[in-house]
Design an enzyme around this catalytic site. Structure first.
Site, PDB file in Angstrom:
ATOM      1  N   ASN A  19      58.651  58.495  63.182  1.00 19.85           N
ATOM      2  CA  ASN A  19      58.102  59.832  63.393  1.00 19.85           C
ATOM      3  C   ASN A  19      56.874  59.734  64.290  1.00 19.85           C
ATOM      4  O   ASN A  19      55.868  59.159  63.883  1.00 19.85           O
ATOM      5  CB  ASN A  19      57.713  60.467  62.063  1.00 19.85           C
ATOM      6  N   ARG A  76      54.287  61.268  64.986  1.00 20.83           N
ATOM      7  CA  ARG A  76      53.278  62.251  64.598  1.00 20.83           C
ATOM      8  C   ARG A  76      52.656  61.795  63.285  1.00 20.83           C
ATOM      9  O   ARG A  76      53.131  60.855  62.644  1.00 20.83           O
ATOM     10  CB  ARG A  76      53.916  63.624  64.401  1.00 20.83           C
TER      11      ARG A  76
END
Length: 1409
Positions: free
Chosen positions: A428, A430
């Protein structure tokens, strides 16, 4: 306020103060993605804050060829190192504050001050909190950073917390996130217009859209996160898996098995390879599933947070799930993976800087998932051995370094605990929601770390990271993150997501207002929320609005801390939460032992092994109380509003009403009675439940019923009443027609799954709706032919009708059955029953007085029972010491110790001492001591005086209301009340409600007035000590306040007051007697012949003692006060009249009085025969009365008394009678003595005294020894000791004057166990008689109870209506006795009347010498 609008544009800018209710920031309103903001952003000193774009050298693309040195710094031909010249770049303003110096000192490249938060909710709130905290701790100035927030109309209306936290906010279009937080062009335009230096994307929305960093890069605005090419590869789950396979990271079977790719110059996966890994249609999904093998996971590459992911175990499920995933993340590529069974979800937190370094900050275990949405997150991941997890960290670091990752990211793995193997899941690009778990373990502030990376500061120069690695925080040496190890403290952190989801409906998201979030942080638990008081969750928001984090030295400590925090968490509003379910999860064996996997929770829910609920009867009782409380509040408010309009309508002011509750297919029909301002009585069939209800300042109801307390908050919704009962959410649904299909969520209809008019089956989905970014099915309540009432795409609210069914078989529809049986909410409470039966006198007094006041206030209670209990406690001597102790406790340490000491030595009969103490307390002039002063003053007149004051207050409370209505029409009285209480209409409501229950109030008054005549004798000690006392002869003085209250009652005019007024008037007439000392003086004058006795049939001659003996108005009990009068004539006359009066039903043969002679006391001697026995068989009986000073005097003179008795018998008895040969003793001995202490146990003392003289008494033929203990101006006490009981006291005769027991023939009641009931006449006795137990062949007979009345009458007019009058008074006495609870259990009433003949013996006086 100044406005500027661009003509023809789409942006309005408002300059001035923000109108948001909880923020103090500047506001900008944006209607679209285009337009120009005309207001420049000004710095704090009035100058523009200039941002210089980052340099080309600061952007490391994934196509750049790199090699790594040992110190983890890049060594590439095209990359420039950070030189001293770079550190003096104009990017760093030397005249700025600490932030510039910090960036320069830490080797950074650019200063970022003004940040656009391109997110909302939890993400925005956490980012601002964390970065402000960093700025304060590191720079000493939390305002060194300025935040501009985006806010939709929905977020503004929901009072979102992050808007308050921001310095400024820009209003953006509402609706779906495609219009706002996921609108890349809008964000880029805002970043430019607001002149921010950087954009923080958070998670979700546009955080993984590579167009955002690319668009910002073109404008020279920093993106706080990875570069667009890196995000494009890693943010896409398909590309990430291909990249992992290319890097030989283990992968599980999926739709892109075996695919590898060399990256394009733009840093992306070649399109043809990417397409091979996708499933674009249902058919492709089915083919991939057949190859991989069920169960499979269908995922949207751009999904996350539980959205865009579905598990399918069959072809049918996969077909349905394909459409749901497609609708949840529109436009996202989709792929498929095999479901890895018995897998744990572990992840590694990584951060990369722009110099090619990547640090792994431990990781998290996110295995507890529901529908692939994380529920709990914890760290460190103790399920994996430390060496295995270290391998996972190193793999994550290599992967991120290989592609030049910049910023925070998460590498996720599936881990098999039994084999120790792990498989790459995704990366991911983020920050993730659960990142505070890592912060709690490492002490590294991740949003602040992101910011520092964006400012070009190397990881190895960041203080928090250096501290984690054991380095000097201000050091400048590099850290080799691939080789060096960090050390974690002995700590474990567990996090729980707080979501707006309905656990009773498959955890469907809910939206609505939030009135209150009550959470208290502690040293080992903290949390943050995206909403505050008066906020809300709108239909476009993420369902998560809070996150709690608990820590401990180990996993178990953290688990327990989290449980305690969840139990204390209170969320009130329209939304539902799953907080109570989280606590149950934490309690499960699997979680405690850490044996769970990613499928565990879904399996638990499917098996219904996770049930949070309350006892159904408890839920029903809470619902009735909540609705009753709300109903009555509305009734009162409506009535007062009508009064303001001049309208008078009392039809709604009924304290009795019906209420129906249907719960779990059972119908409960209650009769609800408002039994107090904060009390209700619920009647369900034969079941009765009393409850207290008190509304707290926050609107929560604190209730007490069934012996325990409960907290209730509730809200009526379209689907029913939703309550939070003791922390558990319960829904009491509205009963809908089973043919109606209604939505239970607010959102949008995506599609209908059945054709119009087709048959749908019960329990099968008929539609799909989208709510809070989730697509979910709606289930048909019954089987039938469907007809839709809303088209697809409709915006719907919870409870709306979507379709109707023509039921296939109406007889099979769900049936609602009426409740029957016992109603014990929370279980039968035996302890409460024991408690109420074991109340002390003070508690019983307070409760009974409260009940009486409630009746006066217009509430429904059993008035007779309340009065009986109140009077019983008022007559109990134990009340005074308890009340004194209570008054002292209430005053606390303000009570001088000498007062406490004095009170402990006094009793209710310490009249003069109590009066003196009340005056001494008053002299102190301390308000806190006023209750003690009043108590002493009230009891200075004994129990009766205190009772009079209490009853006077009750009469006054009744009069306060009724005097306003008496003699007036109802409307006129109400109008007068309104006029007098314009500013306090609640006082009018109180008076009206009270008056509407006039019958109950009148019955209460009549009950007290009827029992008032018997109260003095009960206060004087009751039947146990004193016996019945005539109302006109009881020495009981009415206070001036009581007389005034009775006079006011007697003056009430109106049909409804007639009986009360008459009874009060008669009571005054009965008690209109002179003061006791005046009466004593009058009696003295009569005895010495100074006054003549006035009678109805004429006055008697002065000095006529016989007329006084026969007078019905003679105050017999005053005579003992004159036995020791200094005047010989007076005390001799008093003794003579007393003896003749007591024996007036017998034939008195002779009477002689002798004065005290040496050791011999004053004596009265007489002889008599029974009048109702023929003279030839009636023996002469002898009596003697000895008058002594006190008990001590009796002990000293008892031998002389008996000697005098013997001498008297020898003189009067025939010569042939031997004193020692009495076959049937018939003589009596009376002893009168002064009693200084009314509490003295005379009976036991006299019994002990008589024992040595038993044989002598038998020889003298003494059948009864009667004692009369008197104190001047007080009621005497009578006790009788019989030879038959070996001269022990006979309780049957207690309190009766001598001869009364004989005349009432009480000996005939020997087969009963007797209890006496107070009466208003000494000549009238009432007993509750219960048959004595008899053994009948091993079987016990029944013991019937009877009410036994015995009456002596001296009436002269039996033949002229006197008998009717006697019977009437006897019936009246029985009616009064029936108020006593003991009498209410009797099966019959038996009357005995003894009418004494009129005395006609003319020689009576001659024989009394």
């Amino acid at each position: 306020m100044e406005h500027a609008r661009k003509v023809g544009g789409s942006v309005n800018h408002v300059k001035g103060k923000n109108t948001h209710p909880r923020a103090s920031v500047k506001a900008t309103k944006v209607h679209g993605g285009n337009g120009t903001i005309v207001r420049p952003w000004m710095g704090r000193n009035g100058t523009f804050s200039i941002h210089v774009p980052w340099t080309k050298e600061g952007n490391l693309g994934i196509n750049r060829k790199m090699k790594w040195s040992a110190d983890c710094m890049p060594s590439v031909s095209s990359a420039a190192t950070v030189s001293d010249a770079d550190r003096k770049s104009p990017h760093l303003d030397p005249h700025d504050d600490g932030l510039t110096n910090y960036v320069r000192n830490k080797g950074g490249k650019r200063v970022i001050r003004r940040i656009l938060i391109a997110n909302n909710g939890m993400a925005a709130a956490k980012a601002i909190l964390s970065m402000r905290k960093w700025a304060f701790l590191e720079l000493g100035n939390e305002k060194a950073l300025q935040f501009v927030a985006m806010a939709t109309p929905e977020d503004l209306a929901a009072n979102a917390e992050y808007i308050r936290q921001a310095d400024e906010f820009v209003e953006v279009p509402g609706g779906s996130n495609a219009n706002n937080y996921a609108n890349v062009q809008l964000i880029v335009d805002l970043a430019l217009k607001e002149k921010v230096h950087a954009v923080w994307p958070g998670w979700g929305h546009a955080s993984e859209n590579p167009k955002l960093p690319e668009g910002l890069r073109k404008l020279g605005i920093q993106f706080i996160g990875p570069t667009a090419p890196v995000m494009s590869v890693l943010g896409d789950k398909i590309a990430a898996n291909i990249l992992a396979q290319t890097a030989s990271v283990p992968s599980i079977p999926w739709s892109g098995d075996g695919l590898k790719a060399d990256l394009t110059p733009e840093g992306t996966i070649p399109e043809e390879i990417f397409q091979k890994a996708m499933v674009n249609t249902v058919d492709e999904a089915l083919q991939a599933a057949a190859r991989i093998g069920y169960p499979v996971m269908l995922k949207a590459s751009e999904g996350g947070g539980g959205k865009g992911i579905r598990k399918s175990t069959s072809e049918q499920e996969l077909r349905s799930n394909f459409e749901q995933v497609k609708n949840e993340v529109p436009g996202s590529p989709m792929f498929m993976m095999q479901l890895c069974s018995q897998a744990r979800h572990l992840e590694v937190q990584i951060v990369g800087d722009e110099y090619g370094c990547a640090v792994a900050l431990n990781g998290r275990d996110c295995t507890t998932q529901r529908r692939f949405q994380k529920i709990f997150e914890e760290g460190p991941p103790v399920i994996a051995p430390q060496e295995v997890f270290r391998q996972m960290e190193r793999a994550a670091q290599r992967l991120t370094q290989n592609i030049g990752y910049i910023g925070a990211g998460t590498v996720e793995y599936l881990y098999n605990a039994s084999t120790g193997k792990y498989f790459f899941l995704e990366l991911n690009p983020r920050l993730q929601v659960e990142h505070p778990v890592t912060e709690g373990l490492t002490g590294v502030n991740l949003p602040a770390t992101q910011l520092q990376v964006a400012m070009g500061i190397p990881l190895s120069r960041m203080p928090e990271i250096r501290k984690l690695y054991g380095k000097a925080v201000e050091g400048i040496d590099d850290i080799n993150f691939m080789e060096e190890e960090y050390s974690l403290p002995e700590k474990h952190v567990i996090a729980a997501r707080i979501t707006a989801e309905n656990p009773d409906e498959g955890f469907k998201p809910t939206s609505g207002t939030i009135d209150r979030v009550n959470f208290q942080s502690s040293p080992n638990v903290w949390g943050y929320f995206s909403v505050g008081a008066n906020g809300g969750i709108h239909e476009y928001a993420d369902s998560q609005f809070g996150h709690l984090f608990a820590s401990g030295t180990n996993r178990e400590e953290a688990r327990k801390a989290l449980m305690l925090a969840l139990k204390d968490l209170e969320v009130r509003g329209e939304i539902r939460t799953a907080v109570e379910y989280l606590n149950q999860l934490l309690e499960t064996k699997e979680f405690r032992q850490n044996t769970i996997d990613t499928a565990w929770l879904d399996g638990l829910i499917a098996a219904k092994g996770l049930a949070v609920g309350q006892d159904p009867q408890l839920v029903v009782a809470a619902a009735v109380l909540f609705r009753s409380h709300v109903y009555w509040k509305e009734v009162e408010a409506s009535f007062e509003q009508a009064l303001q309009r001049g309208q008078i309508s009392v039809s709604s002011l009924k304290t009795h009403f019906e209420m129906e509750i249907v719960y779990q297919d059972i119908k409960y029909l209650f009769t609800v009675t408002r039994s107090g301002p904060d009390a209700f009585r619920l009647k369900l069939g034969a079941n009765i439940l009393d409850a207290k209800v008190r509304e707290q300042s926050d609107g929560t109801l604190l209730t007490i019923f069934g012996g325990s307390s409960h907290r209730i908050s509730g809200m009526e919704e379209p689907l029913g009443l939703r309550m939070v009962l003791d922390g558990t959410t319960c829904l009491v649904p509205i009963q809908f027609d089973p043919s109606e299909c209604r939505t239970d969520v607010t959102g949008k209809v995506v599609r209908f799954l059945q054709e119009e008019g087709s048959m749908v089956e019960k329990g099968k989905p008929f539609a799909e709706v989208e709510a809070m970014k989730m697509v979910m099915p709606l289930i048909a309540p019954e089987t039938g032919k469907i007809s839709y009432k809303k088209p697809p795409g409709s915006i719907i609210d919870a409870g709306e009708l979507l379709a109707e069914l023509e039921l296939a078989n109406p007889s099979k529809a769900k049936k609602i059955l009426p409740f029957s049986g016992k109603f014990y909410p929370g279980g039968e409470n035996v302890e409460e029953q024991k408690l109420s039966s074991s109340w002390d006198t003070l508690s019983a007094f307070k409760r009974s007085l409260e009940d009486v006041n409630l009746i006066l206030d217009g509430y429904t209670w059993d008035g007779e029972s309340a009065v009986q209990r109140l009077l019983a406690t008022l007559c109990d001597p134990a009340l005074f010491p308890l009340a004194a102790k209570d008054a002292c406790a209430a005053a606390g340490n303000k009570v001088p110790t000498w007062i406490v000491s004095r009170l402990e030595k006094l009793s209710a009969s310490s009249g003069e001492d109590l009066l003196l103490l009340s005056k001494e307390v008053a002299a102190l002039n301390l308000p806190a001591l006023e209750p003690i002063r009043v108590l002493c003053e009230n009891y200075s007149q004994g129990l009766w005086g205190n009772a009079v004051n209490i009853l006077t207050d009750i009469f006054a409370k009744y009069l306060t209301v009724e005097e306003k209505f008496a003699g007036k029409s109802f409307d006129a009285a109400v109008k007068a009340l309104v006029k007098a209480n314009k500013e306090n209409l609640s006082a009018v409501t109180y008076a009206v409600v009270a008056h509407l229950h006039i019958q109950d109030r009148n019955n209460l008054m009549l009950s007290i007035l009827r029992q008032l005549p018997t109260l003095p004798q009960r206060c004087a000690g009751g039947m146990q000590s004193y016996g019945p006392i005539g109302w006109a002869d009881d020495h009981a003085k009415l206070s001036s306040g009581m007389v005034s209250a009775l006079e006011r009652l007697a003056k009430l005019r109106g049909r409804e007051y007639g009986e009360v007024a008459l009874k009060a008037s008669n009571t005054l007439l009965e008690k209109r007697l002179p003061p006791i000392d005046v009466r004593l003086a009058e009696l003295r004058d009569l005895l010495v012949g100074k006054k003549a006795l006035k009678r109805k049939w004429g006055s008697a001659p002065k000095g006529d003692l016989q007329a006084l003996v026969e007078s019905p108005t003679l105050a017999v009990d005053l005579l003992p006060s004159l036995f020791e009068d200094g005047d010989v004539v007076v005390h001799r006359a008093a003794l003579e009249v007393y003896v003749k009066r007591v024996y007036r039903a017998h034939n008195m043969l002779a009477l002689n009085t002798t004065e005290q002679d040496g050791d011999c006391p004053m004596l009265v001697k007489w002889s008599f025969r029974f009048r109702d026995t023929p003279i030839d068989i009636s023996p002469v009986r002898y009596g003697m009365l000895a008058v002594l000073k006190d008990m001590h005097d009796l002990r000293e003179r008892m031998p002389k008394v008996l000697e005098a008795y013997r001498e008297s018998l020898q003189v009067h008895c025939p010569s042939d009678v031997e004193l020692s040969t009495w076959v049937d003793p018939v003589n009596v001995l009376h002893i009168a003595m002064n009693s200084e202490d009314n509490n003295t146990d005379i009976a036991s003392q006299v019994f002990e005294l008589l024992q040595p003289y038993k044989s002598e008494l038998v020889k003298l033929g003494v059948k009864f020894v009667n004692t009369l203990a008197y104190k001047k101006l007080q009621l005497p006490r009578y006790n009788t000791f019989t030879m038959a009981r070996d001269y022990q006291e006979d309780p049957l005769y207690r309190g009766s004057r001598p001869t009364v027991a004989h005349l009432l023939e009480l000996s005939r009641l020997k087969n009963y166990d007797l209890e006496r009931i107070a009466t208003v006449n000494r000549d009238l006795h009432i007993y509750v008689g219960q048959g004595k137990l008899e053994d009948d062949g091993g079987r016990r007979n029944l013991r019937p109870s009877h009410l036994l009345l015995r009456r002596i009458s001296h009436s002269r007019d039996i033949a002229k209506g006197g008998l009717e009058r006697i019977l009437t008074k006897a019936i009246d006495a029985l009616q009064l006795a029936m108020l006593d609870p003991r009498a209410q259990q009797t099966s019959s009433t038996r009357l005995y009347l003894n009418v004494l003949p009129e005395l006609k013996d003319k020689d009576f006086e001659a024989r009394c010498v």
